[in-house]
Design a protein around this motif. Structure first.
Motif, PDB file in Angstrom:
ATOM      1  N   THR A 171       0.833  -1.209   0.000  1.00  0.00           N
ATOM      2  CA  THR A 171       0.000   0.000   0.000  1.00  0.00           C
ATOM      3  C   THR A 171       0.864   1.254   0.000  1.00  0.00           C
ATOM      4  O   THR A 171       0.603   2.212  -0.744  1.00  0.00           O
ATOM      5  N   THR A 172       1.901   1.263   0.815  1.00  0.00           N
ATOM      6  CA  THR A 172       2.775   2.432   0.891  1.00  0.00           C
ATOM      7  C   THR A 172       3.494   2.662  -0.420  1.00  0.00           C
ATOM      8  O   THR A 172       3.581   3.797  -0.908  1.00  0.00           O
ATOM      9  N   VAL A 173       4.021   1.594  -1.023  1.00  0.00           N
ATOM     10  CA  VAL A 173       4.739   1.735  -2.293  1.00  0.00           C
ATOM     11  C   VAL A 173       3.782   2.165  -3.402  1.00  0.00           C
ATOM     12  O   VAL A 173       4.125   2.996  -4.247  1.00  0.00           O
ATOM     13  N   THR A 174       2.580   1.626  -3.389  1.00  0.00           N
ATOM     14  CA  THR A 174       1.626   1.927  -4.462  1.00  0.00           C
ATOM     15  C   THR A 174       1.211   3.385  -4.457  1.00  0.00           C
ATOM     16  O   THR A 174       1.226   4.064  -5.499  1.00  0.00           O
ATOM     17  N   TRP A 175       0.822   3.903  -3.290  1.00  0.00           N
ATOM     18  CA  TRP A 175       0.237   5.239  -3.238  1.00  0.00           C
ATOM     19  C   TRP A 175       1.175   6.301  -2.673  1.00  0.00           C
ATOM     20  O   TRP A 175       0.936   7.491  -2.857  1.00  0.00           O
ATOM     21  N   GLY A 176       2.222   5.914  -1.985  1.00  0.00           N
ATOM     22  CA  GLY A 176       3.160   6.882  -1.441  1.00  0.00           C
ATOM     23  C   GLY A 176       2.661   7.526  -0.160  1.00  0.00           C
ATOM     24  O   GLY A 176       1.648   7.118   0.421  1.00  0.00           O
ATOM     25  N   ILE A 177       3.375   8.567   0.267  1.00  0.00           N
ATOM     26  CA  ILE A 177       3.084   9.235   1.535  1.00  0.00           C
ATOM     27  C   ILE A 177       3.027  10.746   1.326  1.00  0.00           C
ATOM     28  O   ILE A 177       3.954  11.339   0.778  1.00  0.00           O
ATOM     29  N   ARG A 178       1.919  11.340   1.713  1.00  0.00           N
ATOM     30  CA  ARG A 178       1.733  12.800   1.706  1.00  0.00           C
ATOM     31  C   ARG A 178       2.070  13.442   0.365  1.00  0.00           C
ATOM     32  O   ARG A 178       2.610  14.541   0.306  1.00  0.00           O
ATOM     33  N   ASN A 179       1.746  12.769  -0.718  1.00  0.00           N
ATOM     34  CA  ASN A 179       1.934  13.393  -2.026  1.00  0.00           C
ATOM     35  C   ASN A 179       0.603  13.881  -2.560  1.00  0.00           C
ATOM     36  O   ASN A 179      -0.463  13.485  -2.082  1.00  0.00           O
ATOM     37  N   GLU A 180       0.661  14.729  -3.555  1.00  0.00           N
ATOM     38  CA  GLU A 180      -0.552  15.320  -4.128  1.00  0.00           C
ATOM     39  C   GLU A 180      -1.058  14.541  -5.343  1.00  0.00           C
ATOM     40  O   GLU A 180      -2.031  14.932  -5.965  1.00  0.00           O
ATOM     41  N   ASP A 181      -0.383  13.435  -5.675  1.00  0.00           N
ATOM     42  CA  ASP A 181      -0.712  12.709  -6.906  1.00  0.00           C
ATOM     43  C   ASP A 181      -1.817  11.676  -6.719  1.00  0.00           C
ATOM     44  O   ASP A 181      -2.520  11.351  -7.675  1.00  0.00           O
TER      45      ASP A 181
END
Length: 306
Positions: A171-181
């Protein structure tokens, strides 16, 4: 004393070799002399001359058959149509075709069951290592140890902001952390207690000392006691009463000595005063699902996966 001037050799009287002079075998010399040593003016060996001519003919044929002469945008293609770039692309396609079956299996297999299949798990770790080196090592380091000063997490320990299970890592790799994308990016935001005037300098010092006391680090006991109530009011809702942290909120544990930005008094004080807001990109559009699962398997087996 006798006058030996008649025996002196002067430049005018020195004898130089005659270029036309013939030595043995009637071979002329080059006309030069090096400390009395003369050199024959022999012609090149016939076999050497023919080899030289053949190399010239070969080079002309090579220029015609293979890419050789550079142009404005590309080199001449050559009559044989040889292309090293095309050969590399063909090899890549060949290996991708061989690996495609494993990638399909990675997607079709439940994450927790990947480790039960030795061959699939070995492939996932190796493929994930390649993805990690290309996409992740710039921040987390080639070995996954991170860079504390820059806030890049260490992936080798068992301290995870958002959980260290395979599902959590995917989940972390897929969506990232605190990004606007991505709307599904992990998100949390710590208040800037000093910058925004939520606590004064004295209160911040008290909270920092209390935080240090939670992990058994050196601290001022009197200030830590005074900061306990401030911690309960302002920090415990995310970090827990005992500093155990919260994976769901991405709130780090404070009761150990694993620190993302450093565990000194000054480093923690800066965190409390200004807050931290690290950002990680999401890879949903950069990597296919099988690659994300592979890199998650690689990170998980580094030693800190839950």
């Amino acid at each position: 004393m006798a006058d030996n001037s008649e025996n002196k050799v002067t430049p005018a009287s020195r004898q130089y070799p005659d270029p036309a002079r013939k030595l043995k075998n009637d071979v002329a010399t080059t006309g030069h002399s090096w400390d009395g040593i003369e050199e024959y003016d022999n012609p090149m060996p016939r076999w050497w001359v023919w080899i030289f001519i053949i190399t010239i003919i070969w080079s002309v044929g090579y220029w015609i058959a293979y890419p050789a002469w550079p142009g404005i945008k590309s080199a001449t293609a050559g009559l044989l149509g040889y292309s090293s770039r095309a050969n590399v692309a063909a090899e890549i396609n060949e290996f991708e075709a061989r690996n495609e079956g494993f990638f399909v299996q990675l997607v079709d297999t439940d994450l927790e069951d990947i480790r039960d299949n030795d061959e699939l798990h070995r492939f996932a770790v190796n493929a994930g290592a390649a993805v990690f080196r290309a996409q992740c090592s710039q921040c987390h380091g080639s070995g996954g140890a991170g860079v504390q000063a820059a806030g890049y997490p260490n992936l080798l320990d068992d301290d995870w902001l958002w959980g260290g299970t395979l599902d959590d890592i995917v989940t972390t790799v897929t969506w990232g952390i605190r990004n606007e994308d991505f709307a599904d990016a992990r998100w949390s935001e710590m208040p800037a207690f000093g910058r925004d005037g939520l606590l004064d300098d004295a209160e911040i010092d008290q909270v920092v000392n209390h935080v240090l006391s939670l992990s058994g680090a050196d601290h001022d006991a009197q200030l830590a006691a005074a900061g306990a109530e401030l911690y309960e009011i302002n920090c415990a809702s995310c970090h827990g009463d005992g500093g155990e942290g919260d994976y769901f909120l991405g709130a780090p544990a404070l009761n150990n000595q694993v620190w993302l930005y450093g565990g000194s008094f000054d480093a923690i004080r800066e965190t409390v005063y200004y807050s931290r807001f690290g950002v990680m990109p999401g890879f949903e559009n950069r990597l296919r699902e099988a690659e994300i699962r592979a890199v998650a398997a690689y990170v998980h087996q580094l030693g800190g996966g839950q």
